[in-house]
Design an enzyme around this catalytic site. Structure first.
Site, short mmCIF file in Angstrom:
data_model
loop_
_atom_site.label_atom_id
_atom_site.label_comp_id
_atom_site.label_asym_id
_atom_site.label_seq_id
_atom_site.Cartn_x
_atom_site.Cartn_y
_atom_site.Cartn_z
CD1 TRP A 122 -62.21 23.16 34.99
CD2 TRP A 122 -61.19 23.08 33.00
NE1 TRP A 122 -63.07 22.56 34.11
CE2 TRP A 122 -62.47 22.50 32.88
CE3 TRP A 122 -60.37 23.16 31.87
CZ2 TRP A 122 -62.94 21.98 31.68
CZ3 TRP A 122 -60.85 22.63 30.68
CH2 TRP A 122 -62.11 22.05 30.59
CG ASP A 127 -58.35 28.31 30.08
OD1 ASP A 127 -59.24 28.80 29.36
OD2 ASP A 127 -58.50 27.23 30.70
CB ALA A 162 -62.79 29.53 30.06
CE LYS A 203 -67.54 27.70 30.77
NZ LYS A 203 -67.87 26.55 31.55
C1 LMR Z 1 -66.54 23.88 34.97
O1 LMR Z 1 -65.40 24.11 35.37
O2 LMR Z 1 -67.46 23.55 35.72
C2 LMR Z 1 -66.87 24.05 33.50
O3 LMR Z 1 -65.76 24.52 32.81
C3 LMR Z 1 -67.46 22.85 32.91
C4 LMR Z 1 -66.50 21.72 32.71
O4 LMR Z 1 -66.45 21.22 31.60
O5 LMR Z 1 -65.82 21.32 33.66
#
Ligand code: LMR
Length: 397
Positions: free
Chosen positions: A130, A212, A214, A247
């Site tokens: 990410w 993580d 999420a 989410k």
């Molecule tokens: C994403 O990866 O699109 C989401 O987790 C939103 C973000 O804050 O980046």
């Protein structure tokens, strides 16, 4: 003072959100930000959340402060949900936790805790990961290093490379960030067997897993999506967890998350919990309460919990249906490898083997929006535009 500041580029995912929003093409397909959408392109408030909110508004008696570690019911119900009430570390009071400002706040608190240990370990993140992992964790003053994870040729996890790289380069005491499920940005997850091996590998090499979590609940199911976390928690002496309710409860802007640490003793957990409180106080004083109170209300109430589980199951099912539809549409046009990967991958994201130039052509020629890395949020498509999406992808390839 301010004149010495340099202009900063807008965050890439946030900029993409704005670009897609500004596109007036009625047939645009926005596969950008990781936000769940229903077939009509909306991100509805979940039914259980709406009901809990109605109840909470009449019951809430004060807006006074809660605490630096947040809502106690939220922490308890979340830990039970994630680990199961019978989980040994939970029964033995070896898990410290604090409510956080979203999953991002949890990542930051976890990073601050690592920094506070004074041991200066490196934090290893997968390639790719990410986009905000490095800024969030690195700005706590930790050194970020990368390990190989996703292979853009095979469109799968480079599992042996990942272990080899960590074996050769990571030092005892380093932390290793692993996506608990629904890997962002690729959707390529470790299998249960690979989690078993990873857990033993981390223990044997004295590495600390930093999980993580999420997107749990949006992959195979709540139990399946937390398998890896529970496994490392049973195998390694210390584990850090950053969980998000953005989410799976669709509470994005309410910023609801949980940081937790599995420790070796109840005494140790008490110390870590005190650290979480002190770190949060130093960073933002206290997390916001509204969203966390709703999650606690839902998880505590059998009827509301059923409503939530039913909707979460619908969301997960819709993601799987869209994966199948896109995979079928790509297969018909001969893109076999991509079609197979999209079915194997998990959760909202897949990373398509596209160049930045191809991604930009999709934007300008077809009003299809995805990140420059080729990451798609499959939930941004719908049952009618999948053929057009597959067509556009094939056209730019
Ligand atoms: C994403 O990866 O699109 C989401 O987790 C939103 C973000 O804050 O980046």
């Amino acid at each position: 003072m301010f004149e010495s500041l340099e202009e900063r580029p807008t965050d890439a995912i946030m900029a993409l959100m704005a670009l897609a929003k500004a596109d007036t093409n009625p047939n645009k397909i926005d596969l950008g930000v990781g936000v769940y959408k229903s077939d009509d392109g909306a991100t509805p408030i979940m039914r259980a959340v709406k009901q809990a909110e109605g109840l909470y508004l009449t019951e809430e008696a004060t807006k006074s402060y809660v605490s630096t570690i947040g809502n106690a019911d939220f922490r308890k119900t979340m830990l039970d949900l994630i680990f199961g009430a019978d989980y040994p570390a939970l029964r033995e009071d070896r898990i410290a936790s604090a409510q956080s400002t979203g999953g991002s706040g949890a990542l930051r608190l976890g990073a601050e805790l690592i920094k506070s240990s004074g041991k200066e370990p490196s934090v290893w993140v997968p390639t790719p990961t990410w986009a905000n992992h490095e800024p969030l964790i690195g700005s706590a003053g930790l050194q970020i290093k990368s390990y190989p994870y996703y292979n853009r040729e095979t469109l799968g996890v480079d599992f042996e490379d990942m272990l080899d790289h960590l074996r050769q380069n990571a030092k005892p005491g380093d932390a290793v960030v692993l996506h608990g499920c629904c890997h962002n940005p690729t959707g390529a997850d470790l299998s249960p067997d690979q989690w078993d091996r990873t857990a033993e590998f981390l223990r044997d090499n004295q590495l600390v897993p930093f999980i993580d979590l999420a997107y749990f609940g949006l992959g195979h199911g709540l139990t399946e999506d937390t398998y890896g976390l529970r496994k490392v928690g049973e195998t390694c002496p210390e584990v850090l967890l950053a969980a998000s309710c953005s989410k799976n409860f669709a509470l994005y802007k309410e910023r609801v998350g949980l940081v937790a640490a599995i420790t070796t003793s109840a005494d140790q957990a008490r110390v870590v919990q005190g650290q979480f409180g002190a770190l949060q106080r130093r960073l933002t004083s206290m997390p916001p309460d509204h969203g966390a109170a709703l999650v606690a209300r839902i998880l505590d109430d059998a009827a509301l919990r059923d409503v939530w589980l039913e909707e979460l199951t619908e969301m997960r099912g819709r993601i799987k249906d869209l994966r199948k539809d896109l995979s079928d549409a790509l297969r018909v046009q001969g893109a076999e490898a991509m079609a197979a990967a999209i079915i194997d991958q998990n959760g909202m994201f897949s990373t398509l083997p596209l160049s930045v130039e191809q991604v930009h052509r999709l934007r300008s020629e077809h009003s299809v929006y995805m990140t420059n890395s080729g990451r798609i949020n499959i939930a941004g498509a719908n049952s009618t535009n999948i053929p057009a999406l597959a067509d556009a992808i094939l056209k730019v390839l």
